[in-house]
Design an enzyme around this catalytic site. Structure first.
Site, PDB file in Angstrom:
ATOM      1  N   GLY A  35      17.727  30.813  48.486  1.00 19.35           N
ATOM      2  CA  GLY A  35      17.346  31.931  49.355  1.00 19.35           C
ATOM      3  C   GLY A  35      18.542  32.345  50.199  1.00 19.35           C
ATOM      4  N   HIS A  36      19.148  31.355  50.866  1.00 18.30           N
ATOM      5  CA  HIS A  36      20.362  31.636  51.653  1.00 18.30           C
ATOM      6  C   HIS A  36      21.459  32.210  50.747  1.00 18.30           C
ATOM      7  CE1 HIS A  36      18.594  28.128  54.006  1.00 18.30           C
ATOM      8  NE2 HIS A  36      18.664  29.057  54.933  1.00 18.30           N
ATOM      9  N   GLY A 153      16.918  37.534  55.776  1.00 21.77           N
ATOM     10  CA  GLY A 153      15.919  37.486  54.711  1.00 21.77           C
ATOM     11  C   GLY A 153      14.571  38.037  55.152  1.00 21.77           C
ATOM     12  N   VAL A 182      13.372  35.038  48.096  1.00 19.53           N
ATOM     13  CA  VAL A 182      13.622  34.304  46.857  1.00 19.53           C
ATOM     14  C   VAL A 182      12.554  33.216  46.721  1.00 19.53           C
ATOM     15  CG1 VAL A 182      15.255  32.831  45.612  1.00 19.53           C
ATOM     16  CG2 VAL A 182      16.092  34.761  46.966  1.00 19.53           C
ATOM     17  N   SER A 192      14.001  25.739  53.889  1.00 22.24           N
ATOM     18  CA  SER A 192      14.569  24.416  54.178  1.00 22.24           C
ATOM     19  C   SER A 192      13.453  23.434  54.522  1.00 22.24           C
ATOM     20  CB  SER A 192      15.555  24.502  55.342  1.00 22.24           C
ATOM     21  OG  SER A 192      16.501  25.515  55.087  1.00 22.24           O
TER      22      SER A 192
END
Ligand code: AMP
Length: 284
Positions: A35-36, A153, A182, A192
Site C-alpha cells: 500500500g505504501h 492513501g 491497495v 501495518s
C-alpha cells in the site's frame, strides 16, 4: 539515503530547490507494505525527488492505543525505499520532532486543529485528538520538506479529506495526491496493523471489504436508501466482530447521507479482539 535529523533534510532540500527540482513527500509510520509502495511509486514517477518519512507520531495516538507496540521495521523500510528509487528516508526520533518532553503535552505544543465538523465523527469520535496530532505532524513535515506534491492513501479517507481541507484553509503550497486503496487478492485492505491478526482473524477481517463490496453492488443495482443498504451488512458479522461504525458520508465534507449517491463514501470500522480495522469504498 537515511536521515534522522531535520537539518540534514533541509540542507538537501535547499540544494534541490536551487536546481529547480520538484519534490514529492510520502508521510508514513513505517512497517511499509505494498500500500505504501504504491504511494512511493507514484511519487517517484511524478517528482524529480522523493522523500519518504518514517515516523510513528506519538501525538496522534490516544491513551491506551498501540503506540508502544506499533511495528517498527526501519531496516526493511529503508531497503524497500532504496529499491523503489526514493532519495531520502527521513526517520526522526520523537525528540527530534518534539524537542521538549513537555511538547508531548498539548499544553506546550502549537497544534494545528482541524474543524470539529470533520473530526467529531467516524474515527475522530473514538480517537479524540487523533486528527489534531495528524494535522500537526503533517504540517511539520510540510515545513521541513517543502514538497510540491504529497501522497496520501484513500485507505485513511477521513484523514485525506481533513488534510485536503487543512491545505486549502491554510493556503499551504502543496498539492495533495490521493492514491487508491491497495488490497490483498481476497479483498483485505493492506495495513501495518494487519500484523496483529491471527490466521483465524485474518479470515474474520475479510468482512470489512465483503460488506463494502456488497453495498456497492446493491447500490449499483439501484438500492439508494442508506438504512436498507446498512441492513445488508448485518448478515456478514459474527461474535468475533465488534462493529464501531458503518456510515455513508459525503466525499468532500463528510456530511451524513440518507440516500446514497455518486459522491458517497461508505466508511466502516470494526474491532476483532483488540485489533481495530478500517476500510471504505466510494460509490462512484
Ligand atoms: P501509515 O503508515 O499507516 O500512516 O500510512 C501512510 C500512508 O499510506 C497513508 O497515506 C495511508 O493512507 C497510506 N496507506 C496505508 N495503507 C494503504 C493501502 N492499503 N492502500 C493505499 N494506501 C495506503
Amino acid at each position: 539515503m537515511l536521515y534522522h535529523k531535520i537539518v540534514e533534510v533541509r540542507e538537501k532540500i535547499k540544494q534541490w530547490k536551487k536546481e529547480g527540482l520538484t519534490v514529492g513527500l510520502v508521510p508514513t509510520m513505517g512497517a511499509l507494505h505494498n500500500g505504501h509502495l504504491s504511494l512511493i511509486k507514484k511519487s517517484v514517477e511524478k517528482c524529480d525527488k522523493t522523500v519518504v518519512s518514517v515516523f510513528v507520531n506519538p501525538i496522534q495516538f490516544c491513551p491506551g492505543e498501540d503506540l508502544d507496540k506499533y511495528p517498527r521495521t526501519l531496516d526493511a523500510d529503508e531497503k524497500l525505499c532504496n529499491d523503489a528509487g526514493v532519495d531520502i528516508v527521513f526517520s526522526p526520533s520523537p525528540v527530534e520532532m518534539y524537542p521538549d518532553a513537555q511538547m508531548l503535552s498539548n499544553d506546550f505544543l502549537t497544534y494545528v486543529i482541524p474543524p470539529f465538523f470533520y473530526t467529531n465523527k467516524l474515527c475522530g469520535k473514538s480517537r479524540v485528538g487523533h486528527f489534531d496530532g495528524v494535522c500537526t505532524v503533517v504540517n511539520k513535515l510540510f515545513n521541513i520538506v517543502q514538497p510540491d506534491f504529497a501522497f496520501f492513501g484513500e485507505k485513511d479517507r477521513q484523514q485525506l479529506i481533513i488534510l485536503k481541507k487543512m491545505v486549502k484553509d491554510l493556503n499551504i503550497p502543496v498539492q495533495i495526491i490521493p492514491c487508491p486503496i491497495v488490497r490483498e487478492e481476497n479483498g483485505l485492505a493492506l495495513s501495518s496493523r494487519n500484523k496483529y491478526l491471527s490466521e483465524d482473524d485474518k479470515v474474520n477481517a475479510l468482512v470489512l471489504s465483503k460488506i463494502l463490496f456488497n453495498i456497492k453492488s446493491c447500490y449499483n443495482e439501484g438500492m439508494k436508501d442508506v438504512k436498507a443498504l446498512t441492513e445488508t451488512a448485518y448478515s456478514f458479522l459474527n461474535d468475533r466482530h465488534s462493529l464501531e461504525y458503518l456510515e455513508f458520508r459525503d466525499a468532500d465534507n463528510l456530511e451524513e447521507k440518507t440516500a446514497a449517491d455518486n459522491n458517497t463514501i461508505v466508511f466502516i470500522a470494526l474491532k476483532i479482539g483488540n485489533v481495530r480495522l478500517i476500510d471504505n469504498i466510494s460509490l462512484v
